[in-house]
Scaffold this motif. Structure first.
Motif, short mmCIF file in Angstrom:
data_model
loop_
_atom_site.label_atom_id
_atom_site.label_comp_id
_atom_site.label_asym_id
_atom_site.label_seq_id
_atom_site.Cartn_x
_atom_site.Cartn_y
_atom_site.Cartn_z
N LEU A 74 6.83 6.26 -11.69
CA LEU A 74 6.01 5.08 -11.47
C LEU A 74 5.25 4.77 -12.75
O LEU A 74 4.46 5.58 -13.22
CB LEU A 74 5.03 5.30 -10.31
CG LEU A 74 4.03 4.19 -10.03
CD1 LEU A 74 4.74 2.87 -9.71
CD2 LEU A 74 3.10 4.57 -8.91
N TYR A 76 3.53 1.45 -13.55
CA TYR A 76 2.31 0.69 -13.32
C TYR A 76 2.48 -0.23 -12.13
O TYR A 76 3.57 -0.40 -11.61
CB TYR A 76 1.94 -0.13 -14.57
CG TYR A 76 3.02 -1.08 -15.02
CD1 TYR A 76 3.08 -2.39 -14.53
CD2 TYR A 76 3.99 -0.69 -15.94
CE1 TYR A 76 4.07 -3.26 -14.94
CE2 TYR A 76 4.98 -1.55 -16.35
CZ TYR A 76 5.02 -2.84 -15.85
OH TYR A 76 6.00 -3.71 -16.26
N GLN A 77 1.35 -0.85 -11.74
CA GLN A 77 1.36 -1.86 -10.68
C GLN A 77 0.83 -3.14 -11.29
O GLN A 77 -0.26 -3.17 -11.86
CB GLN A 77 0.48 -1.43 -9.51
CG GLN A 77 0.45 -2.46 -8.41
CD GLN A 77 -0.53 -2.10 -7.30
OE1 GLN A 77 -1.24 -1.12 -7.39
NE2 GLN A 77 -0.57 -2.92 -6.27
N ASN A 81 3.78 -6.00 -7.69
CA ASN A 81 4.92 -5.10 -7.72
C ASN A 81 4.51 -3.73 -8.24
O ASN A 81 3.62 -3.62 -9.08
CB ASN A 81 6.04 -5.63 -8.63
CG ASN A 81 6.72 -6.84 -8.08
OD1 ASN A 81 6.99 -6.93 -6.90
ND2 ASN A 81 7.01 -7.80 -8.95
N TYR A 82 5.19 -2.70 -7.74
CA TYR A 82 5.13 -1.38 -8.35
C TYR A 82 6.37 -1.29 -9.23
O TYR A 82 7.49 -1.55 -8.77
CB TYR A 82 5.17 -0.28 -7.30
CG TYR A 82 3.87 -0.11 -6.55
CD1 TYR A 82 2.87 0.71 -7.05
CD2 TYR A 82 3.65 -0.76 -5.35
CE1 TYR A 82 1.67 0.88 -6.38
CE2 TYR A 82 2.45 -0.61 -4.67
CZ TYR A 82 1.47 0.21 -5.19
OH TYR A 82 0.29 0.36 -4.52
N PRO A 94 11.32 -3.10 -10.28
CA PRO A 94 10.13 -3.48 -9.51
C PRO A 94 10.40 -3.43 -8.01
O PRO A 94 11.47 -3.79 -7.55
CB PRO A 94 9.86 -4.91 -9.98
CG PRO A 94 11.21 -5.43 -10.36
CD PRO A 94 12.00 -4.25 -10.86
N ALA A 97 4.84 -4.76 -3.65
CA ALA A 97 3.76 -3.95 -3.09
C ALA A 97 3.68 -4.10 -1.58
O ALA A 97 3.29 -3.16 -0.89
CB ALA A 97 2.43 -4.33 -3.73
N LYS A 101 3.27 -0.94 1.27
CA LYS A 101 1.85 -0.93 1.68
C LYS A 101 1.47 0.30 2.48
O LYS A 101 0.34 0.78 2.37
CB LYS A 101 1.51 -2.21 2.44
CG LYS A 101 2.21 -2.33 3.78
CD LYS A 101 1.88 -3.62 4.48
CE LYS A 101 2.69 -3.68 5.76
NZ LYS A 101 3.11 -4.99 6.09
N ALA A 104 1.20 3.25 -0.20
CA ALA A 104 0.55 2.94 -1.48
C ALA A 104 -0.51 3.97 -1.85
O ALA A 104 -0.71 4.25 -3.04
CB ALA A 104 -0.05 1.55 -1.44
N GLU A 109 0.36 6.64 -10.74
CA GLU A 109 1.03 6.31 -12.00
C GLU A 109 1.33 7.58 -12.78
O GLU A 109 0.50 8.48 -12.86
CB GLU A 109 0.18 5.35 -12.82
CG GLU A 109 0.07 3.98 -12.20
CD GLU A 109 -0.78 3.03 -13.01
OE1 GLU A 109 -1.20 3.38 -14.13
OE2 GLU A 109 -1.04 1.92 -12.51
#
Length: 187
Positions: A74, A76-77, A81-82, A94, A97, A101, A104, A109
Motif C-alpha cells: 500500500l 498511499y490514499q 482510491n487506495y 488503484p 476507497a 470501507k 480501511a 501505508e
C-alpha cells in the motif's frame, strides 16, 4: 471466463450474479424426497458486502471468473482510491476507497497485503487473521476500584480504537484481530 453449471461451482469461486461480482460462500446441491433437485448457494457481493441467498435449479449456469492474488504494498490514499504497488514491476493498482470501507481501519501505508484480482483488475484486499499496529494514543492507566479484566480504549496508527488491558502504553506495538478488532497481545 467459463460458463459453468451449479454442479461444478465450488466455495471461493467468483461468479457474476445479477451483473455483480460475488464470492461463493457455500454451494450445495440438495435432492429432497419426491421433488426435483435444486442448488442452494450463499454469495457475498463485492460491491455491497451483503450475503445473498440464492436458490436455483440444477440446470442453471453462471460465469465463473478467473482470479488471482498478488502480494502488493500500500503506497498511499488519494482521490478516493487506495493505491497499491507491485515491488517487482512497480505497477500501480488503484482500488476505490468505497470498496474497502469495511477494512480501511486495517490498511497501513508501507505494509504489504494480498490483493484479489478478478480478470486482471484489483477487486479487494484479503487481510491476514491479525495485524501488528503501533499505539499512538493511550490514556494513563487509572486502576480505581476495578475487579477482574479492566480495559481502556486506545487509538492505533491506522485510526481505529481498540480495547486493551490497562498496562498498554503509548508507543507499544500490539496485535489485533482483523475479524472483530479484539486485542490479541503484544507484538
Amino acid at each position: 471466463m467459463a460458463n459453468t453449471t451449479v454442479n461444478n461451482i465450488r466455495r471461493k469461486n467468483i461468479i457474476r450474479y445479477n451483473n455483480d461480482l460475488c464470492l461463493v460462500l457455500e454451494c450445495q446441491v440438495r435432492t429432497p424426497p419426491n421433488n426435483a433437485s435444486y442448488c442452494q448457494m450463499e454469495l457475498r457481493s463485492f460491491s455491497s458486502g451483503r450475503v445473498i441467498p440464492v436458490r436455483t435449479n440444477i440446470g442453471a449456469s453462471f460465469d465463473v471468473l478467473e482470479n488471482s492474488i498478488k502480494h502488493l504494498e500500500l503506497l498511499y490514499q488519494a482521490d478516493g482510491n487506495y493505491v497499491f504497488s507491485d515491488a517487482e514491476t512497480f505497477d500501480e493498482y488503484p482500488i476505490p476507497a468505497t470498496t474497502l470501507k469495511d477494512i480501511a481501519g486495517f490498511l497501513i501505508e508501507g505494509q504489504s497485503y494480498d490483493v484479489l484480482f478478478v480478470e486482471d483488475k484489483p477487486i479487494t484486499v484479503n487481510l491476514p487473521a491479525s495485524i501488528e499496529v503501533k499505539v499512538v494514543e493511550a490514556p494513563p492507566a487509572v486502576r480505581g476500584n476495578t475487579s477482574g479484566n479492566a480495559q481502556k480504549a486506545v487509538k492505533v496508527e491506522s485510526g481505529i480504537t481498540v480495547m486493551v488491558p490497562l498496562f498498554i502504553a503509548e508507543g507499544e506495538v500490539i496485535r489485533i484481530s482483523t475479524e472483530n478488532r479484539a486485542y490479541l497481545g503484544r507484538a
